[in-house]
Motif scaffolding. Structure first.
Motif, short mmCIF file in Angstrom:
data_model
loop_
_atom_site.label_atom_id
_atom_site.label_comp_id
_atom_site.label_asym_id
_atom_site.label_seq_id
_atom_site.Cartn_x
_atom_site.Cartn_y
_atom_site.Cartn_z
N LEU A 30 56.66 2.79 80.78
CA LEU A 30 57.68 2.21 80.18
C LEU A 30 59.04 2.88 80.28
O LEU A 30 59.99 2.33 80.25
N GLN A 31 59.08 4.09 80.33
CA GLN A 31 60.48 4.77 80.24
C GLN A 31 61.05 4.48 81.26
O GLN A 31 62.41 4.46 81.42
N GLN A 32 60.57 4.16 82.66
CA GLN A 32 61.47 3.70 83.67
C GLN A 32 61.61 2.14 83.79
O GLN A 32 62.57 1.67 84.46
N ARG A 33 61.00 1.27 82.81
CA ARG A 33 61.16 0.06 82.92
C ARG A 33 62.14 -0.41 81.74
O ARG A 33 62.74 -1.47 81.75
N MET A 34 62.39 0.26 80.66
CA MET A 34 63.13 0.19 79.78
C MET A 34 64.52 0.85 79.90
O MET A 34 64.33 2.15 80.17
N SER A 35 65.51 0.30 79.21
CA SER A 35 66.95 1.39 79.06
C SER A 35 66.52 2.18 77.77
O SER A 35 65.59 1.84 77.08
N PRO A 36 67.32 3.26 77.65
CA PRO A 36 67.16 4.22 76.82
C PRO A 36 67.09 3.70 75.30
O PRO A 36 66.57 3.95 74.32
N GLU A 37 68.06 2.56 75.33
CA GLU A 37 68.26 1.72 74.05
C GLU A 37 67.22 1.06 73.71
O GLU A 37 66.76 0.91 72.62
N LEU A 47 57.08 8.69 69.91
CA LEU A 47 55.74 8.95 70.25
C LEU A 47 55.60 10.49 71.19
O LEU A 47 56.68 10.76 71.86
N SER A 48 54.50 11.27 70.90
CA SER A 48 54.22 12.30 71.49
C SER A 48 54.23 12.10 73.16
O SER A 48 53.85 11.05 73.40
N PRO A 49 54.58 13.00 73.98
CA PRO A 49 54.13 12.73 75.59
C PRO A 49 53.06 12.39 75.78
O PRO A 49 52.46 11.49 76.58
N ASN A 54 49.08 7.88 76.85
CA ASN A 54 47.94 7.00 76.60
C ASN A 54 48.31 5.34 76.51
O ASN A 54 47.75 4.68 76.93
N LEU A 55 49.66 5.10 76.14
CA LEU A 55 50.04 3.77 75.99
C LEU A 55 50.26 3.16 77.40
O LEU A 55 49.94 2.41 77.69
N ASP A 56 51.11 4.19 78.12
CA ASP A 56 51.13 3.69 79.65
C ASP A 56 49.59 3.35 80.28
O ASP A 56 49.75 2.71 81.04
N ASN A 57 48.87 4.26 80.27
CA ASN A 57 47.59 4.21 80.60
C ASN A 57 46.81 2.85 80.29
O ASN A 57 46.30 2.10 81.15
N LEU A 59 48.46 0.12 79.20
CA LEU A 59 49.19 -1.19 79.68
C LEU A 59 48.89 -1.12 81.22
O LEU A 59 48.94 -2.27 81.65
N SER A 60 48.58 -0.16 82.04
CA SER A 60 48.34 -0.36 83.42
C SER A 60 47.17 -0.87 83.71
O SER A 60 46.77 -1.58 84.72
N GLY A 61 46.22 -0.76 82.79
CA GLY A 61 44.65 -1.50 83.01
C GLY A 61 44.93 -2.85 82.26
O GLY A 61 43.76 -3.56 82.29
N HIS A 62 46.01 -3.34 81.78
CA HIS A 62 45.99 -4.74 81.45
C HIS A 62 47.19 -5.54 82.27
O HIS A 62 48.16 -4.87 82.53
N GLY A 63 46.82 -6.99 82.39
CA GLY A 63 47.57 -7.55 83.32
C GLY A 63 49.02 -7.68 82.87
O GLY A 63 49.30 -7.68 81.52
N LYS A 64 49.97 -7.55 83.71
CA LYS A 64 51.32 -7.69 83.35
C LYS A 64 51.51 -9.24 83.43
O LYS A 64 51.12 -10.06 84.02
N VAL A 65 52.89 -9.80 82.67
CA VAL A 65 53.02 -11.10 82.34
C VAL A 65 54.18 -11.33 83.27
O VAL A 65 55.29 -10.39 83.48
N VAL A 66 54.15 -12.10 84.23
CA VAL A 66 55.27 -12.51 85.26
C VAL A 66 55.92 -13.70 84.95
O VAL A 66 55.34 -14.62 84.53
N THR A 67 57.35 -13.37 84.82
CA THR A 67 57.96 -14.48 84.42
C THR A 67 58.96 -14.81 85.62
O THR A 67 59.32 -14.30 86.55
#
Length: 158
Positions: A30-37, A47-49, A54-57, A59-67
């Motif tokens: 997420l930190q690489q996909r989103m701007s700091p804002e 969130l703690s590191p 855990n959130l990234d893990n 999300l990586s196991g669930h399908g992405k929405v492709v637009t």
């Protein structure tokens, strides 16, 4: 002709599965996909590191929405138009003699649709025939013109 379409669909699905599996392995945190804002506005900076990991893990196991549609700033647009997705009923302007592969249909309601494959279907020639363009089960638009025994996949261009 009718057998070729289901066969093409099955081949497309068979080819898409390995690509989808490869894309799932290419998760970007997420930190690489989103701007700091955006990251801060979503409250993710709280969130703690370990929680973020855990959130990234998860999300990586669930399908992405492709637009497929993005706005001028490159942001995804999930609902590109406010028009209903029900069938379009109109008349083709001018003479219609069949689908010639990538041809266009101009309708009396001002819409312009282009055939989205190269299938050629000859039909009885007629002037200003009725056309119904509706969504198929796979989400594509299919045109059925009076006097023609087959349909063709279409994409709206105007």
């Amino acid at each position: 002709m009718r057998l070729a379409r289901p066969l093409l669909l099955l081949m497309s699905i068979a080819l898409a599965l390995p690509v989808a599996a490869f894309a799932a392995d290419q998760y970007v945190p997420l930190q690489q996909r989103m701007s700091p804002e955006e990251f801060k506005a979503a409250g993710l900076d709280k969130l703690s590191p370990d929680e973020l990991k855990n959130l990234d893990n998860w999300l990586s196991g669930h399908g992405k929405v492709v637009t497929k549609v993005v706005d001028q700033a490159g942001k995804p647009v999930f609902y590109p138009t406010s028009e209903k997705s029900g069938p379009v009923q109109a008349r083709v302007q001018g003479t219609f003699a069949g689908f010639n592969g990538h041809g266009q249909l101009t309708l009396d309601n001002g819409q312009v649709w282009q055939q989205s494959d190269s299938t050629k279907v000859s039909c009885l020639s007629s002037e200003n025939p009725k056309v119904i363009i509706r969504r198929s089960l796979m989400g594509n638009w299919m045109a059925a013109v009076d006097g023609c025994n087959d349909t063709a996949p279409m994409t709206r261009v105007k």
